[in-house]
Motif scaffolding. Structure first.
Motif: not given
Length: 265
Positions: A13, A18, A45-46, A48-52, A264
């Protein structure tokens, strides 16, 4: 890592993007049973990642994915103990593994893009079709090959393919199991963009930066609507009403600056 075959899914990421890399160099990135099983969990999992904000799926080296590694999906190599339902015996149906991976990609709540070089065949084309967008490099080849093996292509996968290329091209690909070139795939509607050799990575990087800068509210609603979820119109109106994205977008336009969207999924 699948120690027996040196096959794995790599991911990273960076800058909101990602990237999942299908890596099985010995067999043109063919997907083993272990790789099919690993993909849904990795994608979830990706998600749920707020950075993605964007997901890219690609293959290691000069090939996207040559389909399923048949040797890992039959006989003793099919990894017995993974069942298709309560009380079922033996290994999971390979089609179920592929469909689960495909559906996980299709359900990803943010934009997805398949970056394709070389062969995108069988299960590889299934994964690419599950992405929102497909960019390819000149020289890539595409095919949907169950007719070579006497396999019934899953209903969900058939509908997804037909929604991309229309029933005529879907039947051509499924009936014949023949490969088509990248220019034909572009003309059929399977590809969004076709890039000259050596330009795919640069274009994907540029385009994903654009996607990552846009409103996730707009993207999430548009993704659901284009995928047929028109019953969610009221939900997305409520989301828009409670979000500051519209006000921020208008203000940024008037002030001639880049917007800073905050909604988001």
């Amino acid at each position: 890592m699948d120690a027996a075959t040196d096959a794995t899914l790599l991911h990273k990421v960076a800058d909101g993007v990602a990237t999942i890399v299908i890596s099985h160099p010995a067999k043109r990135n063919a997907m083993t049973a272990a790789m099919w099983r690993a993909l849904p969990e990795l994608v979830t999992g990706l998600a749920d990642d707020p950075a993605v904000r964007v997901l890219v799926l690609t293959g290691a080296g000069p090939t996207f994915c040559a389909g399923a590694d048949i040797s890992s999906l039959t006989g003793d190599a099919a990894e017995p103990g993974h069942t298709t339902g309560p009380g079922a015996g033996g290994a999971a149906d390979p089609r179920d593994l592929a469909v689960a991976a495909e559906e996980a990609l299709a359900a990803f709540p943010k934009p997805t893009l398949a970056a394709i070089r070389g062969f995108c065949v069988g299960g590889g084309s299934q994964l690419a079709a599950a992405c929102d967008l497909r960019f390819a490099e000149e020289g890539a080849s595409f095919g949907v090959t169950p007719a070579k093996l006497g396999i019934v292509y899953p209903a969900s996968s058939t509908r997804r393919l037909a929604s991309l290329v229309g029933p005529g091209w879907a039947k051509y690909l499924l009936f014949s199991a023949e490969l088509i070139g990248a220019e034909t795939a572009l003309r059929a509607g399977f590809l969004n963009e076709l890039l000259p050799a050596g330009q795919l990575d640069k274009r994907v990087s540029e385009f994903t930066r654009i996607l990552a800068s846009r409103s996730q509210l707009t993207q999430a609603a548009a993704k659901e609507f284009t995928d047929g979820r028109t019953d969610r119109d009221a939900y997305w109106k409520d989301q828009a009403a409670g979000s500051e994205d519209t006000a921020e977008g208008v203000a940024a336009f008037l002030e001639r600056r880049a917007p800073r969207f905050t909604w988001t999924p």
